[in-house]
Scaffold this active site. Structure first.
Site, PDB file in Angstrom:
ATOM      1  N   GLU A 166       0.801  -1.225   0.000  1.00  0.00           N
ATOM      2  CA  GLU A 166       0.000   0.000   0.000  1.00  0.00           C
ATOM      3  C   GLU A 166       0.835   1.277   0.000  1.00  0.00           C
ATOM      4  O   GLU A 166       0.828   2.041   0.978  1.00  0.00           O
ATOM      5  CB  GLU A 166      -0.960   0.002   1.191  1.00  0.00           C
ATOM      6  CG  GLU A 166      -1.915  -1.178   1.182  1.00  0.00           C
ATOM      7  CD  GLU A 166      -3.036  -1.081   2.212  1.00  0.00           C
ATOM      8  OE1 GLU A 166      -2.985  -0.182   3.065  1.00  0.00           O
ATOM      9  OE2 GLU A 166      -3.970  -1.876   2.142  1.00  0.00           O
ATOM     10  N   GLU A 367      -5.327  -8.494   0.682  1.00  0.00           N
ATOM     11  CA  GLU A 367      -6.047  -8.109   1.902  1.00  0.00           C
ATOM     12  C   GLU A 367      -7.499  -7.844   1.564  1.00  0.00           C
ATOM     13  O   GLU A 367      -7.801  -7.196   0.556  1.00  0.00           O
ATOM     14  CB  GLU A 367      -5.494  -6.808   2.528  1.00  0.00           C
ATOM     15  CG  GLU A 367      -4.173  -6.948   3.217  1.00  0.00           C
ATOM     16  CD  GLU A 367      -3.710  -5.637   3.851  1.00  0.00           C
ATOM     17  OE1 GLU A 367      -4.554  -4.774   4.200  1.00  0.00           O
ATOM     18  OE2 GLU A 367      -2.484  -5.473   3.986  1.00  0.00           O
TER      19      GLU A 367
HETATM   20  C1  PNW Z   1      -4.498  -1.663   5.482  1.00  0.00           C
HETATM   21  N1  PNW Z   1      -7.173   4.163   4.708  1.00  0.00           N
HETATM   22  O1  PNW Z   1      -4.445  -0.397   6.080  1.00  0.00           O
HETATM   23  C2  PNW Z   1      -3.185  -2.288   5.903  1.00  0.00           C
HETATM   24  O2  PNW Z   1      -2.423  -2.892   4.902  1.00  0.00           O
HETATM   25  C3  PNW Z   1      -3.290  -3.144   7.116  1.00  0.00           C
HETATM   26  O3  PNW Z   1      -2.061  -3.147   7.771  1.00  0.00           O
HETATM   27  C4  PNW Z   1      -4.446  -2.655   7.974  1.00  0.00           C
HETATM   28  O4  PNW Z   1      -4.488  -3.249   9.223  1.00  0.00           O
HETATM   29  C5  PNW Z   1      -5.715  -2.911   7.175  1.00  0.00           C
HETATM   30  O5  PNW Z   1      -5.662  -2.300   5.894  1.00  0.00           O
HETATM   31  C6  PNW Z   1      -6.975  -2.444   7.882  1.00  0.00           C
HETATM   32  O6  PNW Z   1      -6.948  -1.057   8.075  1.00  0.00           O
HETATM   33  C7  PNW Z   1      -5.179   0.688   5.702  1.00  0.00           C
HETATM   34  O7  PNW Z   1      -7.310   5.042   5.537  1.00  0.00           O
HETATM   35  C8  PNW Z   1      -5.261   1.728   6.620  1.00  0.00           C
HETATM   36  O8  PNW Z   1      -7.622   4.317   3.556  1.00  0.00           O
HETATM   37  C9  PNW Z   1      -5.916   2.879   6.288  1.00  0.00           C
HETATM   38  C10 PNW Z   1      -6.494   2.995   5.036  1.00  0.00           C
HETATM   39  C11 PNW Z   1      -6.417   1.956   4.131  1.00  0.00           C
HETATM   40  C12 PNW Z   1      -5.764   0.805   4.466  1.00  0.00           C
END
Ligand code: PNW
Length: 460
Positions: A166, A367
């Site tokens: 990401e 994911e």
């Molecule tokens: C992803 N957003 O995080 C990550 O790859 C994981 O580590 C995380 O635990 C999971 O998704 C759940 O959140 C994100 O704000 C965190 O758009 C924030 C965002 C997107 C993905």
């Protein structure tokens, strides 16, 4: 009810990340990362939570592999902590750190579970941040050096490699909105960070492929379906901008070797001037692409009520560089405990779009999952109907994508275990396995039992 069968060999996995599960933050020679610094700074993470102990996976990985077996996983996605391997980010190698991942990989292989390591899941070594961090070009080279060290140690046993996780989050939440480590708020720096994350990816793939051409290399990007709130030209423009920054700003360089012109125009004031030569490096041929999918964004370009933050309880600053006026609005769907709307049609949309607009490439959902505030019942079990429904819907979308000819090869649920949910600390739980943080006791939730049956049958 008819059953939806998945193709033979379809990968059934679960995912985690080092900082979110390992703990043992200062043990056996591990150096500090930006997430240690960030979580140790008051006011950055809900309740002052840190990953110092997390779910103690560093000491409990053997039991955790046993749980994976119980669920019947065929693949496990985890990330490697850069500072366990190179405590200062560069230079001296810490054998104890490499040994931990060697033992983990060995246990997985013995259990018949394919290891899927990710080299960067947001834990940049602190000394590299002090030297400028991802906005600095050198960081991309340090990342490739680190990748080569890990690959040297594990390349004979690990076939599938993911470089970066990401880059949108790492660049824009880390350097533009500051909701994630290192907490900087500098739009121009965030664009350079995004570029150097992708450059680091390209350099790392080059280095690893030169060592072992038979391995398979990819990156994991977080993609979203994006809708305009209405047919009004300002709303349509907002959707173009957010799709541009969220999806095309990463997919176009990685897969087509160029940045989208419209996004470059949107950020023209920020002095972003990527070198053409870098784009050749960034666009290394990939063996697979990882798609992290959670939700759809519905956006408006017209003034109105501000909406809630998605990535931090402390968010106030926009991660959307050059498009800070865009509003994220309610799309009218039920949401998970994160407030993220549930929309499996969006996943189908994302997958078919990749298939249609980009070169053919094996895909994995690296994911997908749902976070909630959850409490076990008196017997200690979590009845997570919401998560079962979420995963069932998204697996149904995967099945439809495969039927439509999309080369989707596997699915990793986020997450194996409850863990440190970044700025939300331990306040949100994503696991299919419940962790009692006081005792570190693990208990399969209803969703884990349900997933085990799906895997057993290879069908929904
Ligand atoms: C992803 N957003 O995080 C990550 O790859 C994981 O580590 C995380 O635990 C999971 O998704 C759940 O959140 C994100 O704000 C965190 O758009 C924030 C965002 C997107 C993905």
């Amino acid at each position: 009810m008819t059953s939806l069968e998945f193709p033979p060999g379809f990968g059934w996995g679960a995912a985690t990340a080092a900082y979110q599960i390992e703990g043992a933050w200062d043990e056996d020679g591990r150096g500090p990362s930006i997430w240690d610094d960030f979580s140790h700074t008051p006011g950055k993470v809900l309740n002052g939570d840190t990953g110092d102990v997390a779910v103690d996976h560093y000491h409990r990985f053997e039991g955790d592999v046993g749980l994976m077996r119980e669920v019947g996983l065929t693949a496990y996605r985890f990330s490697i902590s850069w500072t366990r391997v190179l405590p200062a980010g560069a230079g001296e190698v810490n054998q104890a750190g490499l040994d931990f991942y060697r033992r983990l990989v060995d246990r997985l292989l013995e259990a018949g579970i394919a290891p899927w390591p990710t080299l960067y899941h947001w834990d940049l070594p602190s000394p590299l941040e002090a030297a400028g961090g991802w906005p600095d070009r050198d960081t991309a080279h340090r990342f490739a050096d680190y990748a080569a060290v890990v690959h040297e140690a594990l390349g004979d046993r690990v076939r599938n490699w993911t470089t970066i996780n990401e880059p949108w989050c790492a660049a824009f939440l880390g350097y533009a909105s500051g909701e994630h480590a290192p907490g900087r708020r500098d739009g121009a720096a965030s664009l350079r960070a995004a570029h150097h994350l992708m450059l680091g990816h390209g350099l790392a793939v080059e280095a690893m492929r030169a060592r072992q051409p038979a391995n398979r290399f990819g990156a994991a990007v977080n993609l979203y379906a994006v809708s305009a709130a209405s047919g009004h030209p300002d709303d349509l423009d907002a959707a173009r901008r957010i799709d541009g920054l969220q999806n095309r700003f990463f997919l176009d360089p990685l897969l087509l070797g160029r940045y989208p012109d419209d996004v470059l125009a949107d950020v023209a004031d920020l002095g972003f001037a990527p070198a053409d030569a870098d784009l050749k490096t960034i666009a290394q041929p990939l063996d697979h692409l990882g798609v992290n999918y959670y939700t759809r964004h519905t956006v408006s370009g017209r003034p109105g009520e501000a909406t809630q933050a998605v990535s931090s309880p402390f968010s106030s600053h926009s991660p959307w560089v050059g498009s800070g006026h865009v509003r994220f609005v309610d799309g009218g769907r039920p949401a998970t405990g994160m407030g993220w709307e549930i929309d499996e049609e969006g996943l189908l949309e994302v997958l078919t779009r990749l298939h249609r607009e980009y070169p053919a490439l094996p895909l994995h959902i690296t994911e997908n999952g749902a976070g909630y505030d959850e409490v076990p019942d008196a017997g200690g079990t979590v009845h997570d109907e919401g998560r079962i429904d979420y995963v069932r819907r998204h697996l149904t979308a995967c099945h439809r994508a495969i039927a439509a000819g999309v080369p989707l090869r596997g699915y990793f649920v986020w997450s194996l275990l409850d863990n440190f949910e970044w700025a939300w600390g331990y306040g949100k739980r994503f696991g299919m396995i419940h962790v009692d943080y006081a005792t570190q006791r693990r208990t399969l939730k209803d969703s884990a039992r349900w997933y085990a049956e799906v895997i057993e049958r290879g069908a929904l």
